[in-house]
Design an enzyme around this catalytic site. Structure first.
Site, PDB file in Angstrom:
ATOM      1  N   SER A  42       0.836  -1.196   0.000  1.00  0.00           N
ATOM      2  CA  SER A  42       0.000   0.000   0.000  1.00  0.00           C
ATOM      3  C   SER A  42       0.875   1.252   0.000  1.00  0.00           C
ATOM      4  O   SER A  42       1.678   1.446  -0.901  1.00  0.00           O
ATOM      5  CB  SER A  42      -0.961  -0.036   1.193  1.00  0.00           C
ATOM      6  OG  SER A  42      -1.968   0.933   1.063  1.00  0.00           O
ATOM      7  N   ASP A  99      -5.846  -3.413  -2.472  1.00  0.00           N
ATOM      8  CA  ASP A  99      -4.757  -3.186  -1.517  1.00  0.00           C
ATOM      9  C   ASP A  99      -4.134  -4.497  -1.026  1.00  0.00           C
ATOM     10  O   ASP A  99      -4.833  -5.378  -0.522  1.00  0.00           O
ATOM     11  CB  ASP A  99      -5.325  -2.411  -0.327  1.00  0.00           C
ATOM     12  CG  ASP A  99      -4.257  -1.810   0.562  1.00  0.00           C
ATOM     13  OD1 ASP A  99      -3.181  -2.411   0.683  1.00  0.00           O
ATOM     14  OD2 ASP A  99      -4.513  -0.738   1.134  1.00  0.00           O
TER      15      ASP A  99
END
Length: 401
Positions: free
Chosen positions: A62, A211
Site C-alpha cells: 500500500s 490493496d
C-alpha cells in the site's frame, strides 16, 4: 553507485531487506525514519549514497509500496527518482489532493453516504500522479529487487509482484504505476484497479486488484520468502560461494506506520452492526483491524525466528504503538495532521529500541540497545560494511581471472 542488484549476496555475509507497512497518510512516519537512515549512509559513504544501493530487497505494501517505488525507480541518470528526504515532502504536498478532507457534520454525512455507494475517494489524482511520475517504468527496470503484494478479487488470492518472478514470468513484469495503484486500492477508500499484461506467447493476462494490506500489510515475511525461493534454485547468487562460508544471515529493517492500542472497547463493539464496523469517528474499524492484526502476526513470527537463531539484533522493527486521535487515521490529510505525523516519526527516533513481547504481543523497550536512532546508526554501519565486502570480493574475483 553500484547497487546491490549488481552485487550478489554470494559475495557477502548477509542478505539485506527493507520492509515498509501500509497505512495511508501514516506513510510519513517510515519516510521520516528512512531519511535518517539515508543520512547516516551518506556520512559513511558520501552524499551520493541511496537506500537502493544497500538493500537486496525492498518490500512495501500500500503506502509502503509507493515509498518503495519512489526509492527504487530509476531516473534518466540511473539514480533513484527520489532520495529518502524527498519522500516526506511528497506526502506533505500531495496527500491533501489524494485524500481531500471534509470537516464537520456535513463531511461525516457525505463520507457515510459515499461509503454506502462506492469508494470514499475517486483515486483520480493519485492515479494520474503515479502515472506521470513513473512514466512507463516496468518492474524489471528497478534499481534493486522489489516485492509488492496485492490481492486479486477475481481469483480470490494474493498476487505478489516481485522482480524475481519477472525473469520467468513476463506477465508479472507490469508497469510500476499499475502495481502502485493496485497495492494502494484500500477497500472503501479507493477503487479496485484492473489492467492487463501479456505472456511470452502474447496471450493476455488480466488482473483485478485491491490493496495488498488485506493479505500482507507487513510484507517482511513475503520478502524473506521470495529470497528463500531464489536461494534453493540451482546455480543461484543467493548462497555463499565455497564450503568454508556459512550461509548468509538476514539483516532486516521493518518499518511500521503506527497504530492505536485499545482503540475500541468490546462493550462498544458488541453494539456495532454493519455501519459501525464500516464507519466510526471517521475511520473504518473492520479494515484497520484486519490490516493491523496482519502486521502484528508477521512481527511476532519474525521476532520468534530471529530470537530462535540468536540474531535479534539483525531484525529491527521500528513502530509507533501509541497513535491517538486524527494521527491514527489513514486518510486525514490536513496540514496539521500531516505535520503531526512527521513529528511523530522524528520523536520515534528518540524512543528506546523495542521488540514484541512474545507473551502479550505488545511492544516493550529493550535494555542496553539505546534509542531507535542508535540502532539505525548501527544498522547503517552494517549495511555499509556489507556493501564494501561485496565490492572487495567482486574486485578480487576479477583480479584473479
Amino acid at each position: 553507485m553500484t547497487t546491490m542488484k549488481n552485487l550478489p549476496p554470494s559475495d557477502g555475509d548477509m542478505i539485506t531487506i527493507l520492509s515498509i507497512d501500509g497505512g495511508g497518510v501514516r506513510g510519513i512516519i517510515p519516510a521520516t525514519i528512512l531519511e535518517f537512515l539515508e543520512t547516516q549512509l551518506e556520512k559513511l559513504d558520501g552524499l551520493d549514497a541511496r537506500l537502493a544501493d544497500y538493500f537486496d530487497v525492498m518490500a512495501g505494501t500500500s503506502t509502503g509500496g509507493l515509498v518503495t517505488a519512489m526509492l527504487t525507480a530509476p531516473s534518466k541518470g540511473k539514480k533513484p527518482l527520489y532520495a529518502a528526504k524527498d519522500v516526506t515532502r511528497f506526502y506533505l504536498e500531495h496527500c491533501p489532493s489524494i485524500f481531500p478532507y471534509r470537516k464537520g457534520p456535513s463531511g461525516w454525512l457525505q463520507s457515510i453516504y459515499t461509503l454506502l455507494r462506492g469508494p470514499k475517494y475517486s483515486g483520480d489524482y493519485l492515479h494520474n500522479l503515479v502515472k506521470e511520475i513513473l512514466r512507463g517504468i516496468r518492474l524489471n527496470e528497478l534499481l534493486t529487487n522489489v516485492v509488492i503484494p496485492t490481492y486479486d478479487t477475481n481469483l480470490q488470492q494474493p498476487i505478489i509482484f516481485s522482480t524475481f518472478e519477472t525473469k520467468n514470468d513476463i506477465s508479472k513484469d507490469a508497469y510500476l504505476s499499475d502495481i502502485c495503484i493496485s497495492t494502494s486500492a484500500a477497500p472503501t477508500y479507493l477503487p479496485a484497479h484492473h489492467f492487463e499484461t501479456k505472456d511470452r506467447s502474447g496471450n493476455p493476462r488480466e488482473f483485478n486488484l485491491i490493496d495488498g494490506g488485506v493479505a500482507a500489510n507487513n510484507p517482511t515475511l513475503i520478502a524473506i520468502n521470495e529470497v528463500t525461493k531464489e536461494s534453493i534454485k540451482p546455480n543461484n547468487d543467493w548462497v555463499s560461494r565455497g564450503k568454508a562460508k556459512a550461509k548468509q544471515k538476514f539483516l532486516v529493517l521493518s518499518l511500521g506506520t503506527g497504530y492505536q492500542t485499545a482503540a475500541y472497547k468490546a462493550t462498544d463493539v458488541a453494539k456495532w452492526g454493519l455501519l459501525g464496523w464500516l464507519y466510526n469517528s471517521g475511520r473504518v474499524p473492520i479494515l484497520e483491524t484486519f490490516m493491523q492484526s496482519s502486521s502484528d502476526m508477521v512481527d511476532i513470527h519474525a521476532s520468534v525466528v530471529f530470537q530462535a537463531f540468536e540474531s535479534e539484533q539483525n531484525y529491527l522493527r521500528v513502530q509507533e504503538s501509541e497513535l491517538t486521535g486524527e494521527a491514527a487515521s489513514v486518510d486525514i490529510s490536513t496540514e496539521q495532521n500531516l505535520k503531526k505525523l512527521e513529528d511523530i516519526g522524528l520523536q520515534l527516533l528518540h524512543k528506546p529500541v523495542s521488540r514484541v513481547d512474545l507473551e502479550t504481543g505488545l511492544f516493550k523497550p529493550v535494555s542496553n540497545e539505546g534509542t531507535n536512532s542508535d540502532a539505525l546508526i548501527r544498522f547503517a554501519k552494517k549495511l555499509s560494511d556489507e556493501r564494501k565486502l561485496r565490492m572487495d570480493t567482486a574486485r578480487n574475483r576479477v583480479a584473479n581471472l
